[in-house]
Design a protein around this motif. Structure first.
Motif, PDB file in Angstrom:
ATOM      1  N   LEU A   3      51.050  44.937 -53.686  1.00  0.00           N
ATOM      2  CA  LEU A   3      51.885  46.081 -54.039  1.00  0.00           C
ATOM      3  C   LEU A   3      51.940  47.107 -52.918  1.00  0.00           C
ATOM      4  CD1 LEU A   3      53.616  47.519 -56.087  1.00  0.00           C
ATOM      5  CD2 LEU A   3      51.540  48.477 -57.088  1.00  0.00           C
ATOM      6  N   ALA A   4      50.813  47.381 -52.260  1.00  0.00           N
ATOM      7  CA  ALA A   4      50.790  48.371 -51.173  1.00  0.00           C
ATOM      8  C   ALA A   4      51.714  47.942 -50.031  1.00  0.00           C
ATOM      9  CB  ALA A   4      49.372  48.574 -50.665  1.00  0.00           C
ATOM     10  N   ALA A   5      51.718  46.662 -49.699  1.00  0.00           N
ATOM     11  CA  ALA A   5      52.587  46.170 -48.629  1.00  0.00           C
ATOM     12  C   ALA A   5      54.051  46.290 -49.027  1.00  0.00           C
ATOM     13  CB  ALA A   5      52.246  44.723 -48.302  1.00  0.00           C
ATOM     14  N   LEU A   6      54.360  46.018 -50.282  1.00  0.00           N
ATOM     15  CA  LEU A   6      55.733  46.131 -50.761  1.00  0.00           C
ATOM     16  C   LEU A   6      56.205  47.579 -50.700  1.00  0.00           C
ATOM     17  CD1 LEU A   6      58.230  44.858 -52.007  1.00  0.00           C
ATOM     18  CD2 LEU A   6      57.184  45.161 -54.242  1.00  0.00           C
ATOM     19  N   ILE A   7      55.344  48.510 -51.115  1.00  0.00           N
ATOM     20  CA  ILE A   7      55.695  49.933 -51.060  1.00  0.00           C
ATOM     21  C   ILE A   7      55.922  50.370 -49.620  1.00  0.00           C
ATOM     22  CG2 ILE A   7      54.805  52.274 -51.459  1.00  0.00           C
ATOM     23  CD1 ILE A   7      53.468  51.103 -54.014  1.00  0.00           C
ATOM     24  N   ALA A   8      55.055  49.932 -48.693  1.00  0.00           N
ATOM     25  CA  ALA A   8      55.216  50.281 -47.277  1.00  0.00           C
ATOM     26  C   ALA A   8      56.514  49.716 -46.731  1.00  0.00           C
ATOM     27  CB  ALA A   8      54.028  49.766 -46.469  1.00  0.00           C
ATOM     28  N   LEU A   9      56.853  48.493 -47.112  1.00  0.00           N
ATOM     29  CA  LEU A   9      58.096  47.877 -46.651  1.00  0.00           C
ATOM     30  C   LEU A   9      59.308  48.639 -47.163  1.00  0.00           C
ATOM     31  CD1 LEU A   9      59.523  45.546 -45.199  1.00  0.00           C
ATOM     32  CD2 LEU A   9      59.364  44.254 -47.314  1.00  0.00           C
ATOM     33  N   LEU A  10      59.291  49.031 -48.424  1.00  0.00           N
ATOM     34  CA  LEU A  10      60.408  49.785 -48.981  1.00  0.00           C
ATOM     35  C   LEU A  10      60.526  51.160 -48.338  1.00  0.00           C
ATOM     36  CD1 LEU A  10      60.092  48.856 -52.755  1.00  0.00           C
ATOM     37  CD2 LEU A  10      61.786  48.031 -51.112  1.00  0.00           C
ATOM     38  N   ALA A  11      59.412  51.807 -48.076  1.00  0.00           N
ATOM     39  CA  ALA A  11      59.438  53.113 -47.414  1.00  0.00           C
ATOM     40  C   ALA A  11      59.989  52.987 -46.008  1.00  0.00           C
ATOM     41  CB  ALA A  11      58.042  53.713 -47.388  1.00  0.00           C
ATOM     42  N   ALA A  12      59.614  51.931 -45.312  1.00  0.00           N
ATOM     43  CA  ALA A  12      60.104  51.725 -43.948  1.00  0.00           C
ATOM     44  C   ALA A  12      61.604  51.490 -43.936  1.00  0.00           C
ATOM     45  CB  ALA A  12      59.378  50.546 -43.303  1.00  0.00           C
ATOM     46  N   SER A  13      62.101  50.691 -44.878  1.00  0.00           N
ATOM     47  CA  SER A  13      63.532  50.411 -44.889  1.00  0.00           C
ATOM     48  C   SER A  13      64.340  51.636 -45.288  1.00  0.00           C
ATOM     49  CB  SER A  13      63.858  49.217 -45.779  1.00  0.00           C
ATOM     50  OG  SER A  13      63.532  49.501 -47.103  1.00  0.00           O
ATOM     51  N   ALA A  14      63.727  52.569 -46.006  1.00  0.00           N
ATOM     52  CA  ALA A  14      64.428  53.787 -46.397  1.00  0.00           C
ATOM     53  C   ALA A  14      64.694  54.681 -45.188  1.00  0.00           C
ATOM     54  CB  ALA A  14      63.621  54.533 -47.444  1.00  0.00           C
ATOM     55  N   SER A  15      63.937  54.497 -44.119  1.00  0.00           N
ATOM     56  CA  SER A  15      64.094  55.338 -42.938  1.00  0.00           C
ATOM     57  C   SER A  15      64.790  54.598 -41.792  1.00  0.00           C
ATOM     58  CB  SER A  15      62.728  55.846 -42.484  1.00  0.00           C
ATOM     59  OG  SER A  15      61.910  54.761 -42.116  1.00  0.00           O
ATOM     60  N   ALA A  16      65.415  53.488 -42.093  1.00  0.00           N
ATOM     61  CA  ALA A  16      66.062  52.681 -41.074  1.00  0.00           C
ATOM     62  C   ALA A  16      67.450  53.210 -40.740  1.00  0.00           C
ATOM     63  CB  ALA A  16      66.174  51.239 -41.565  1.00  0.00           C
ATOM     64  N   ASP A  17      68.000  52.701 -39.626  1.00  0.00           N
ATOM     65  CA  ASP A  17      69.400  52.962 -39.318  1.00  0.00           C
ATOM     66  C   ASP A  17      70.239  52.188 -40.340  1.00  0.00           C
ATOM     67  OD1 ASP A  17      68.702  54.357 -36.943  1.00  0.00           O
ATOM     68  OD2 ASP A  17      68.663  52.493 -35.808  1.00  0.00           O
ATOM     69  N   THR A  18      71.349  52.753 -40.737  1.00  0.00           N
ATOM     70  CA  THR A  18      72.251  52.075 -41.667  1.00  0.00           C
ATOM     71  C   THR A  18      73.573  51.824 -40.963  1.00  0.00           C
ATOM     72  OG1 THR A  18      71.231  53.188 -43.551  1.00  0.00           O
ATOM     73  CG2 THR A  18      73.386  52.187 -43.913  1.00  0.00           C
ATOM     74  N   VAL A  19      73.965  50.558 -40.890  1.00  0.00           N
ATOM     75  CA  VAL A  19      75.218  50.168 -40.250  1.00  0.00           C
ATOM     76  C   VAL A  19      76.224  49.872 -41.359  1.00  0.00           C
ATOM     77  CG1 VAL A  19      76.355  48.507 -38.727  1.00  0.00           C
ATOM     78  CG2 VAL A  19      73.997  49.205 -38.261  1.00  0.00           C
ATOM     79  N   HIS A  20      77.316  50.610 -41.373  1.00  0.00           N
ATOM     80  CA  HIS A  20      78.387  50.416 -42.349  1.00  0.00           C
ATOM     81  C   HIS A  20      79.461  49.549 -41.696  1.00  0.00           C
ATOM     82  CE1 HIS A  20      76.921  53.514 -45.160  1.00  0.00           C
ATOM     83  NE2 HIS A  20      76.427  54.049 -44.057  1.00  0.00           N
ATOM     84  N   LEU A  21      79.752  48.432 -42.323  1.00  0.00           N
ATOM     85  CA  LEU A  21      80.746  47.506 -41.781  1.00  0.00           C
ATOM     86  C   LEU A  21      82.118  47.800 -42.368  1.00  0.00           C
ATOM     87  CD1 LEU A  21      78.608  44.252 -42.030  1.00  0.00           C
ATOM     88  CD2 LEU A  21      78.929  45.734 -40.031  1.00  0.00           C
ATOM     89  N   LYS A  22      83.145  47.399 -41.663  1.00  0.00           N
ATOM     90  CA  LYS A  22      84.511  47.639 -42.111  1.00  0.00           C
ATOM     91  C   LYS A  22      84.856  46.881 -43.391  1.00  0.00           C
ATOM     92  CE  LYS A  22      86.341  48.942 -37.622  1.00  0.00           C
ATOM     93  NZ  LYS A  22      87.249  48.591 -36.517  1.00  0.00           N
ATOM     94  N   ASN A  23      84.103  45.807 -43.687  1.00  0.00           N
ATOM     95  CA  ASN A  23      84.376  45.050 -44.911  1.00  0.00           C
ATOM     96  C   ASN A  23      83.707  45.665 -46.139  1.00  0.00           C
ATOM     97  OD1 ASN A  23      81.671  44.334 -44.749  1.00  0.00           O
ATOM     98  ND2 ASN A  23      82.056  42.178 -44.320  1.00  0.00           N
ATOM     99  N   GLY A  24      83.045  46.844 -45.958  1.00  0.00           N
ATOM    100  CA  GLY A  24      82.428  47.544 -47.066  1.00  0.00           C
ATOM    101  C   GLY A  24      80.938  47.283 -47.228  1.00  0.00           C
ATOM    102  N   THR A  26      76.880  47.025 -46.023  1.00  0.00           N
ATOM    103  CA  THR A  26      75.981  47.787 -45.169  1.00  0.00           C
ATOM    104  C   THR A  26      74.790  46.918 -44.799  1.00  0.00           C
ATOM    105  OG1 THR A  26      74.769  48.700 -47.043  1.00  0.00           O
ATOM    106  CG2 THR A  26      76.582  50.023 -46.188  1.00  0.00           C
ATOM    107  N   MET A  27      74.201  47.227 -43.649  1.00  0.00           N
ATOM    108  CA  MET A  27      72.986  46.557 -43.193  1.00  0.00           C
ATOM    109  C   MET A  27      72.022  47.627 -42.723  1.00  0.00           C
ATOM    110  SD  MET A  27      74.476  43.297 -41.111  1.00  0.00           S
ATOM    111  CE  MET A  27      72.977  42.358 -41.264  1.00  0.00           C
ATOM    112  N   GLU A  28      70.730  47.422 -43.018  1.00  0.00           N
ATOM    113  CA  GLU A  28      69.716  48.374 -42.601  1.00  0.00           C
ATOM    114  C   GLU A  28      68.748  47.712 -41.635  1.00  0.00           C
ATOM    115  OE1 GLU A  28      67.829  50.073 -45.988  1.00  0.00           O
ATOM    116  OE2 GLU A  28      69.582  51.275 -46.485  1.00  0.00           O
ATOM    117  N   GLY A  29      68.310  48.485 -40.662  1.00  0.00           N
ATOM    118  CA  GLY A  29      67.359  48.014 -39.665  1.00  0.00           C
ATOM    119  C   GLY A  29      67.298  49.028 -38.551  1.00  0.00           C
ATOM    120  N   MET A  30      66.823  48.599 -37.393  1.00  0.00           N
ATOM    121  CA  MET A  30      66.781  49.469 -36.224  1.00  0.00           C
ATOM    122  C   MET A  30      67.752  48.936 -35.173  1.00  0.00           C
ATOM    123  SD  MET A  30      62.840  50.591 -35.571  1.00  0.00           S
ATOM    124  CE  MET A  30      62.375  48.969 -35.043  1.00  0.00           C
TER     125      MET A  30
END
Length: 80
Positions: A3-24, A26-30
């Motif tokens: 559970l701790a690893a899952l929470i850390a992963l979700l917290a990390a993805s919440a602070s990622a760059d968000t790429v919005h594509l023209k097809n509607g 989105t992708m998250e990452g760095m």
């Protein structure tokens, strides 16, 4: 996955760059690199190369959030 690893992963993805594509979608990452033709996005377990023509806009993570995400990736064994 503990559970701790899952929470850390979700917290990390919440602070990622968000790429919005023209097809509607989105992708998250760095965003690792970009030029006029392509954008390389680190999604945590690999990278995805996107054509700039397909990108509508990019929401960048704040500097401290990005640093935290890079640290989390290093701890998980992924290099930014």
């Amino acid at each position: 996955m503990p559970l701790a690893a899952l929470i850390a992963l979700l917290a990390a993805s919440a602070s990622a760059d968000t790429v919005h594509l023209k097809n509607g979608r989105t992708m998250e990452g760095m965003v690792q690199s970009e030029d006029k033709k392509e954008l390389v996005l680190d999604i945590g377990y690999g990278t995805v190369t996107l054509q700039r023509a397909d990108v509508a806009r990019i929401e960048r993570a704040a500097g401290s959030s990005r640093a935290a995400l890079e640290k989390e990736n290093r701890l998980r064994g992924f290099e930014a």
